[in-house]
Structure formats: structure tokens, C-alpha cells
Design a protein around this motif. Sequence first.
Motif, PDB file in Angstrom:
ATOM      1  N   ALA A  65      19.920   5.622  10.916  1.00  0.00           N
ATOM      2  CA  ALA A  65      18.779   6.731  10.490  1.00  0.00           C
ATOM      3  C   ALA A  65      18.765   7.327  12.020  1.00  0.00           C
ATOM      4  N   GLN A  66      18.652   8.336  12.013  1.00  0.00           N
ATOM      5  CA  GLN A  66      18.091   9.304  13.090  1.00  0.00           C
ATOM      6  C   GLN A  66      16.647   8.819  12.740  1.00  0.00           C
ATOM      7  N   GLN A  67      15.136   8.613  11.951  1.00  0.00           N
ATOM      8  CA  GLN A  67      14.485   9.205  12.291  1.00  0.00           C
ATOM      9  C   GLN A  67      13.597   8.018  10.891  1.00  0.00           C
ATOM     10  N   ILE A  68      12.410   7.928  10.684  1.00  0.00           N
ATOM     11  CA  ILE A  68      11.653   6.367   9.531  1.00  0.00           C
ATOM     12  C   ILE A  68      10.138   7.012   9.713  1.00  0.00           C
ATOM     13  N   ASP A  69      10.471   7.317   8.123  1.00  0.00           N
ATOM     14  CA  ASP A  69       9.220   7.740   7.537  1.00  0.00           C
ATOM     15  C   ASP A  69       8.344   7.002   7.165  1.00  0.00           C
ATOM     16  N   VAL A  70       8.747   5.670   7.156  1.00  0.00           N
ATOM     17  CA  VAL A  70       7.808   4.443   6.273  1.00  0.00           C
ATOM     18  C   VAL A  70       8.036   3.146   7.107  1.00  0.00           C
ATOM     19  N   ARG A  71       6.561   2.355   6.845  1.00  0.00           N
ATOM     20  CA  ARG A  71       6.124   1.505   7.360  1.00  0.00           C
ATOM     21  C   ARG A  71       6.231  -0.165   6.277  1.00  0.00           C
ATOM     22  N   ARG A  72       6.520  -1.179   7.046  1.00  0.00           N
ATOM     23  CA  ARG A  72       6.590  -2.348   6.494  1.00  0.00           C
ATOM     24  C   ARG A  72       5.441  -2.337   5.607  1.00  0.00           C
ATOM     25  N   GLY A  73       5.413  -2.512   4.685  1.00  0.00           N
ATOM     26  CA  GLY A  73       3.965  -3.185   3.741  1.00  0.00           C
ATOM     27  C   GLY A  73       4.257  -1.717   2.659  1.00  0.00           C
ATOM     28  N   GLN A  74       4.848  -1.052   3.021  1.00  0.00           N
ATOM     29  CA  GLN A  74       4.789   0.446   1.984  1.00  0.00           C
ATOM     30  C   GLN A  74       5.296   0.022   1.076  1.00  0.00           C
ATOM     31  N   ALA A  75       4.233   0.771  -0.086  1.00  0.00           N
ATOM     32  CA  ALA A  75       4.788   0.741  -1.457  1.00  0.00           C
ATOM     33  C   ALA A  75       5.943   2.073  -1.773  1.00  0.00           C
ATOM     34  N   VAL A  76       6.741   2.201  -2.484  1.00  0.00           N
ATOM     35  CA  VAL A  76       7.391   3.447  -2.248  1.00  0.00           C
ATOM     36  C   VAL A  76       8.494   3.339  -4.054  1.00  0.00           C
ATOM     37  N   LYS A  77       9.315   4.588  -4.309  1.00  0.00           N
ATOM     38  CA  LYS A  77       9.010   4.940  -5.571  1.00  0.00           C
ATOM     39  C   LYS A  77      10.547   5.727  -5.605  1.00  0.00           C
ATOM     40  N   ALA A  78      11.060   4.787  -6.623  1.00  0.00           N
ATOM     41  CA  ALA A  78      12.481   5.498  -6.340  1.00  0.00           C
ATOM     42  C   ALA A  78      12.638   7.217  -6.170  1.00  0.00           C
ATOM     43  N   GLY A  79      13.291   8.213  -5.709  1.00  0.00           N
ATOM     44  CA  GLY A  79      13.589   9.021  -4.808  1.00  0.00           C
ATOM     45  C   GLY A  79      12.385   9.705  -3.773  1.00  0.00           C
ATOM     46  N   ASP A  80      12.169   9.151  -2.998  1.00  0.00           N
ATOM     47  CA  ASP A  80      10.566   8.971  -2.256  1.00  0.00           C
ATOM     48  C   ASP A  80      12.119   9.024  -1.018  1.00  0.00           C
ATOM     49  N   SER A 126       0.791  -1.050   0.213  1.00  0.00           N
ATOM     50  CA  SER A 126      -0.142   0.534  -0.117  1.00  0.00           C
ATOM     51  C   SER A 126       1.010   1.644  -0.198  1.00  0.00           C
ATOM     52  N   ALA A 127       0.687   2.040  -0.893  1.00  0.00           N
ATOM     53  CA  ALA A 127       1.297   3.535  -1.171  1.00  0.00           C
ATOM     54  C   ALA A 127       1.159   4.249   0.979  1.00  0.00           C
ATOM     55  N   ALA A 128       0.351   3.559   1.617  1.00  0.00           N
ATOM     56  CA  ALA A 128       0.299   4.468   3.005  1.00  0.00           C
ATOM     57  C   ALA A 128      -0.216   3.715   4.220  1.00  0.00           C
ATOM     58  N   PRO A 129       0.319   2.803   4.554  1.00  0.00           N
ATOM     59  CA  PRO A 129      -0.339   1.957   5.417  1.00  0.00           C
ATOM     60  C   PRO A 129      -0.821   2.542   6.367  1.00  0.00           C
ATOM     61  N   ARG A 130      -1.926   2.458   6.877  1.00  0.00           N
ATOM     62  CA  ARG A 130      -2.646   3.314   8.423  1.00  0.00           C
ATOM     63  C   ARG A 130      -2.139   2.599   9.390  1.00  0.00           C
ATOM     64  N   ARG A 131      -2.328   0.990   9.672  1.00  0.00           N
ATOM     65  CA  ARG A 131      -1.055   0.287  10.590  1.00  0.00           C
ATOM     66  C   ARG A 131      -0.547  -0.894  10.315  1.00  0.00           C
ATOM     67  N   PRO A 132       0.063  -0.658  10.818  1.00  0.00           N
ATOM     68  CA  PRO A 132       1.315  -2.340  10.913  1.00  0.00           C
ATOM     69  C   PRO A 132       1.521  -3.079   9.791  1.00  0.00           C
ATOM     70  N   VAL A 133       1.817  -3.587   9.157  1.00  0.00           N
ATOM     71  CA  VAL A 133       1.732  -5.023   8.640  1.00  0.00           C
ATOM     72  C   VAL A 133       2.145  -5.671   9.150  1.00  0.00           C
ATOM     73  N   THR A 134       1.359  -6.576   9.531  1.00  0.00           N
ATOM     74  CA  THR A 134       1.971  -7.945  10.277  1.00  0.00           C
ATOM     75  C   THR A 134       1.681  -9.096   9.421  1.00  0.00           C
ATOM     76  N   ALA A 135       1.352  -9.308   7.858  1.00  0.00           N
ATOM     77  CA  ALA A 135       0.627 -10.606   6.904  1.00  0.00           C
ATOM     78  C   ALA A 135       2.230 -10.403   6.730  1.00  0.00           C
ATOM     79  N   ALA A 136       2.637 -11.585   5.851  1.00  0.00           N
ATOM     80  CA  ALA A 136       3.404 -11.636   4.915  1.00  0.00           C
ATOM     81  C   ALA A 136       2.753 -10.818   3.385  1.00  0.00           C
ATOM     82  N   ILE A 137       3.841 -10.006   2.766  1.00  0.00           N
ATOM     83  CA  ILE A 137       4.107  -9.366   2.105  1.00  0.00           C
ATOM     84  C   ILE A 137       4.340  -9.813   0.410  1.00  0.00           C
ATOM     85  N   ALA A 138       3.160  -9.223  -0.763  1.00  0.00           N
ATOM     86  CA  ALA A 138       3.934  -9.519  -1.472  1.00  0.00           C
ATOM     87  C   ALA A 138       5.193  -8.773  -2.308  1.00  0.00           C
ATOM     88  N   THR A 139       5.937  -9.447  -2.937  1.00  0.00           N
ATOM     89  CA  THR A 139       7.006  -9.018  -3.762  1.00  0.00           C
ATOM     90  C   THR A 139       6.963  -8.116  -5.056  1.00  0.00           C
TER      91      THR A 139
END
Length: 353
Positions: free
Chosen positions: A302-317, A210-223
Motif C-alpha cells: 500500500a502507498q497509503q494506509i487509512d485505518v488504525r490498529r483496533g479499528q472495526a471495519v466492514k466488508a468493502g470499506d 472502535s469504528a474510528a479510534p482517535r488515537r493509536p490503540v496500544t492495548a490488547a485488542i478483542a478479536t
Amino acid sequence: MGDPRRIVSILLLTAPLAACIPASAPPQRPAPATITPAPTAPLAYDDVTGGDVQPTWTLKPVATNAATVTASTYTVRSGDTLRAIGEMTRAGSEAIAMENDLAPPYTLVPGQRLRIPAGLYHRVAAGETGIGIASAYGADWGEIVTINALSEPYILRVGQRLRLPAEARPLPKKEVDIAARAAAFTLDIDDIATGSQPALAANRAPAAASAAPRRPVTAAIATPAAFTGRFVWPLPGKVIARFGPLAPGKVSDGINIAAPAGTPIHATANGVVSYAGDQIAVYGGLILIDHGSGWVSAYGHAQQIDVRRGQAVKAGDVIGLAGASGQVQTPQLHFQLRKNRIPVDPLKQLPAR
């Protein structure tokens, strides 16, 4: 299995046939890196590394149900499948395939005689992960991957029987010392990249990114289906440590780039965040991105993490901010690229500058 500087947190988190993949109470660890919320995408530290939400591999305790199987032979009958034979003999179908030099689609012929390899086999339960299983038996996850011929996407199958290393053994409860066990079991980037996916039932599919998971994803994630595009630099700055030998007995699996604290860290290519946390103390705040086709990138200190497990990102994000977390004294980014589990020199993949 890679960098010996690995530290644990006891784990529990995550293959089809020829594919694969932390367990016990969370260990004591040093004070965590400061991972604060991003103004544009709030993310509490607890969402990543502890508090109300534990790292994925600690969500499912591993029941040490390993069975000892003696070497034997099995004569194939009409209707038999490799998986069914594994269930009947309590040996892993992957191990049987390897023992008999079978290749997909594993066609069997009535009357065919199969060698059943001896060993200790663990039956995977829903939600268990490879790292969790390895920690429950005091075994090396990388060795389990090898002896079971597991491969991408490293998602375990519920009911799958994993062959364990010869020295593996479950510790009786009265013998378990949680702190000592945590100190003895260590992790590296390859462990998390290949062993943190929770097991799935045969009829269940991995969760879509997902582009912006609302909650931490605890299931297996599609590669990602395949790597797309090309790599870009994760941030500007001088390379202060190169890939390869650093000193006698020391090797770097990536490069280190000097950067003022707070410098934005950018995703090097399109992909899915497979890990965001600080469970490998040497790297502090760490992000792993799966790009598909066997490519994985890693971003440490990193001193700050701005993404979650299961989040889709694009180059440069922007995925976080550079800092000096982990075992470094000055702000910098430790950056790795891996192809099919093997670290490769990022400078040979990034554009010249």
C-alpha cells in the motif's frame, strides 16, 4: 515459520492458558513507504510507524528474567491449581499441561503426580508481547507458539511463564549490538498476527474495537467472536501472481493483483485491524485484519494506509490505496488469507469473476 523474506524492527507487543504472544530499541530500516493521510480520515505517518508513536511492540521493553528449571515431579495437594503449580515450580502451566497430557478444565486430584518439564522459562510482564520476548532472547516466535501450545487470540497473561526454545538466551548488555541484533531478527505476517498483542493482567479485558479510534490503540485488542459473511475482492485488477510455488525454492503465500497507484483497497470481510504499518520491508505498507474464527487477511504494498490498529471495519470499506511500496517495481496489491495461521489460496475463497 513462513516466508523467509521477513525483516525486522525490534519489537515489543503480545493468552490465556493455551493461548498467546516485539523488544529493544527500534532498528535502523530503509526509507519507509509513503503512507500519507487520507482526506476523510486524517492519519499521520508517525501515528502508524514511528515518530511520536512507536509500533505497539516497541512500547514495552522486555526484562530478560528467564529461569532455568530442572525436570522434577510434583505431588498435587488439596486446593492446588495448574497455574499455582507453575508459579511454585517456575515452569509454565501450559508446558506442564502438555507434559502430562492434561486438557481443559485442567482438573487436578490430590495425590496426583505431575511431571515438571525442564527448560528455560520467561515470566511475562504487563504490556510485553510475544514478538518482543522472542527478539529479546534471539528465539523464533513461531517455535515459542508451538512449544507452549498457544492459540487464538494469542494474548499473553501477565505472570504467564513461557517456555523458550533450547537455544534461546538473553544477551548480556555489554554484548548487545543493536544494529546487528536487528539484522539477525526477522518478522513475517504470522509473527505479527500471533505475537503483537500486549500481555494483559488476569482481571483485564482486551480493548473493544472502535469504528474510528482517535488515537493509536496500544492495548490488547478483542478479536471478533466469529467470522461473519463471506469474502469480497479487495480491488479489481488482473491477478499477476498466484498462490503457491513460483519458482524453485520460492512460494507465494497469497496472490498479487495489478492495480494503478492510488486504487482504493477494500476490506475483504468484516473484522478488526490488527496491524497497520511498514515493519515488514518486503511488503511496504501493510494492513492485517482479524476476521474471527481463525481468519486473517493481509494487504501489502500500500502507498497509503487509512485505518488504525483496533479499528472495526466492514466488508468493502476502503482501508488504503494500492501502490508499489516494499520490494516491488510496479503498483499492485499483495493479498493473503490465513486460516488458523495457515495461508490458503484466496482464489478458492473469493467469488468468481
